[in-house]
Scaffold this active site. Structure first.
Site, mmCIF file in Angstrom:
data_model
loop_
_atom_site.group_PDB
_atom_site.id
_atom_site.type_symbol
_atom_site.label_atom_id
_atom_site.label_comp_id
_atom_site.label_asym_id
_atom_site.label_seq_id
_atom_site.Cartn_x
_atom_site.Cartn_y
_atom_site.Cartn_z
ATOM 1 C CE LYS A 56 46.179 40.176 32.776
ATOM 2 N NZ LYS A 56 44.862 39.510 32.685
ATOM 3 C CB SER A 83 42.691 40.868 35.775
ATOM 4 O OG SER A 83 42.943 39.929 34.726
ATOM 5 C CB SER A 129 40.226 39.096 32.996
ATOM 6 O OG SER A 129 39.775 39.014 34.324
#
Length: 493
Positions: A78, A159, A183
């Site tokens: 990420k 997210s 998230s």
């Protein structure tokens, strides 16, 4: 020949050790999938050379008999984790072009364990969002489609939407995520994969771009519960560079995995039965209860009376901490600098922040600045912290009568891109089931449990006691085995 990109982390690890295939073959297969799936926009930066380099090292280690725990396993990172020599943006124009000269603790642990990096995954800007629509680098698109023949693009959740989409599309076998208010769990539910947020402090936050420091927690996302356990073992651990890091040994979660829940008690919170929720969510929840009973668990009803205050509490505390953390982006030290002709220092601040931050980030900074202001600090922020304590106490009381808690992960399946962007409050409601565990700092996991009438995944959430990731993983495994979820997105990209 076996499609190597359809293998799990455990299968890649074990197959490479056994000599069934080389790590280079695995890396090349995933690199090819990444290159062929640009329509999903899951990656901000692709690093195929790094994946091959790590794979060559893994093959050399196998020949020398010096294999590492995850030798031969390529993963996605990420783009909130600092990666030495590779652009780290937090999906924001503010950090576009920023190349750190240091490595986050979590990513370093994974490289030390033998992983290779396929690239940096897209996300909501500064991890603020529930649909991966706030990224400066464009929306991530879920690999899933509704079965009604429509062409509407679906949100992969957020997210960590780049992570969830990439795993579901077989662009990587596993990825890192971060969970501030759901998230990891919500995007996992939207895309039919698994993801666990460990106890706050299990994984170091050092080198992760900060959103809300008392809530942010790194965790793994993968296709199976076992893979999440394997990844978490290699991500977790004490870090003296992080003042919130837990100085505890890392358990061998994979070895202790068991779907036998005899003697365990599962709590069902009555407050999570929301009026007006999609009946398919309640039906999946009831099916999950039956699965855990079949695994030997006793089921009891519990009460978490302050649940209704969790969402407003979160959306006071998280923006407040975000407004403080994001104050560092001022155009002076690193990142974007907008310096209009003849501008002074204050003009530079204003121009840089106006240009560098997207609308959702600005909204949360403004909310956070407001609730921390002199006239409203006690009325909002202080009260929210008091309610947070009450929510934590609710969980402590509930865990006197149960070992884990079962609930839905999200109030719906994936929604279409653009469906909720005009109504921020509607978007925030996606976190209604995920936020309470985050406020209490508890471990929580989402596992795929069913498909809805439109053929889209639905996830169940297991919440555990602090430090009891094993209990969460075991309950997740019991659901995984009984749900038999093996659906995957039909390739359209």
């Amino acid at each position: 020949m076996t499609d190597l990109t359809n293998l799990t982390v455990a299968e890649i690890r074990d197959g490479h050790r056994a000599g069934d295939f080389s790590a280079v073959e695995v890396a090349e297969a995933f690199n090819a999938n990444v290159a062929g799936a640009k329509a999903l926009n899951a990656f901000i930066v692709e690093t195929p050379d790094r994946a091959i380099e790590a794979a060559k090292a893994a093959d050399a280690d196998r020949a020398a008999g010096t294999l590492k725990p995850l030798s031969g396993v390529p993963i996605g990172m990420k783009d909130l984790f600092a990666t030495n020599g590779v652009q780290t943006t937090a999906a924001s124009h503010m950090l576009e072009g920023f190349v750190p000269r240091y490595e986050s603790t979590v990513s370093q642990k994974l490289w030390d364990a033998g992983c290779g990096m396929l690239g940096k995954l897209n996300l909501d800007q500064f991890a603020m969002g529930s649909s991966n629509e706030t990224s400066y680098f464009g929306n991530v698109i879920s690999p899933w489609k509704r079965n009604d023949g429509g062409n509407a693009a679906l949100a992969p959740g957020g997210s960590s939407g780049g992570s969830s989409a990439a795993i579901a599309a077989r662009l990587c076998p596993a990825a890192t995520g971060t969970d501030t208010g759901g998230s990891i769990r919500q995007p996992a539910a939207f895309t039919g994969i698994s993801g666990i947020k460990p106890t706050y402090g299990r994984c170091s936050r050092w080198g992760i771009v900060a959103f809300a420091s008392s809530l942010d927690q790194a965790g793994p996302m993968a296709r199976t519960v076992r893979d999440c356990a394997i990844m978490l073992e290699n991500m977790a651990g004490f870090d003296p560079k992080d003042a919130t890091s837990l100085d505890l040994p890392v358990p061998n979660w994979e070895a202790a995995l068991s779907s036998d829940l005899a003697g365990k008690t599962v709590g069902i919170p009555r407050e999570y039965r929301l009026e007006g929720i999609d009946p398919e969510i309640d039906a999946m929840w009831d099916a999950g209860i039956a699965m855990l009973k079949d695994a030997g668990a006793e089921v009891v009803e519990i009460s978490l009376p302050h649940t209704k205050y969790a969402l407003p509490t979160y959306y006071i505390i998280a923006p407040a901490e975000a407004s403080s953390n994001l104050a560092r982006y001022d155009g002076v030290r690193y990142g974007l600098r907008d310096l209009p002709q003849g501008a002074g220092l204050q003009d530079m601040y204003a121009a840089t922040r106006a240009d560098g931050f997207g609308p959702e980030v600005k909204r949360r900074i403004m909310i956070g600045t407001y609730v921390l202001s002199a006239g409203f600090y006690d009325a909002y922020y202080t009260q929210a912290q008091k309610v947070r304590t009450l929510i934590s106490r609710d969980f402590s009381t509930a865990f006197e009568t149960c070992d884990v808690i079962l609930a839905p992960t999200a109030p719906s399946a994936a929604f279409g891109l653009g469906e909720k962007t005009a109504d921020p409050l509607s978007m925030y409601l996606n976190d209604v089931f995920a936020v309470p565990a985050s406020l209490a700092g508890l471990p929580a996991m989402s596992v795929p449990a069913a498909l809805n009438r439109e053929g889209l995944p639905l996830g169940l959430q297991i919440i555990g006691k602090a430090f009891d990731e094993q209990g969460v993983l075991n309950a997740g495994l019991a659901i995984e085995e009984r749900a038999g979820f093996n659906a995957r997105a039909e390739k359209w990209w």
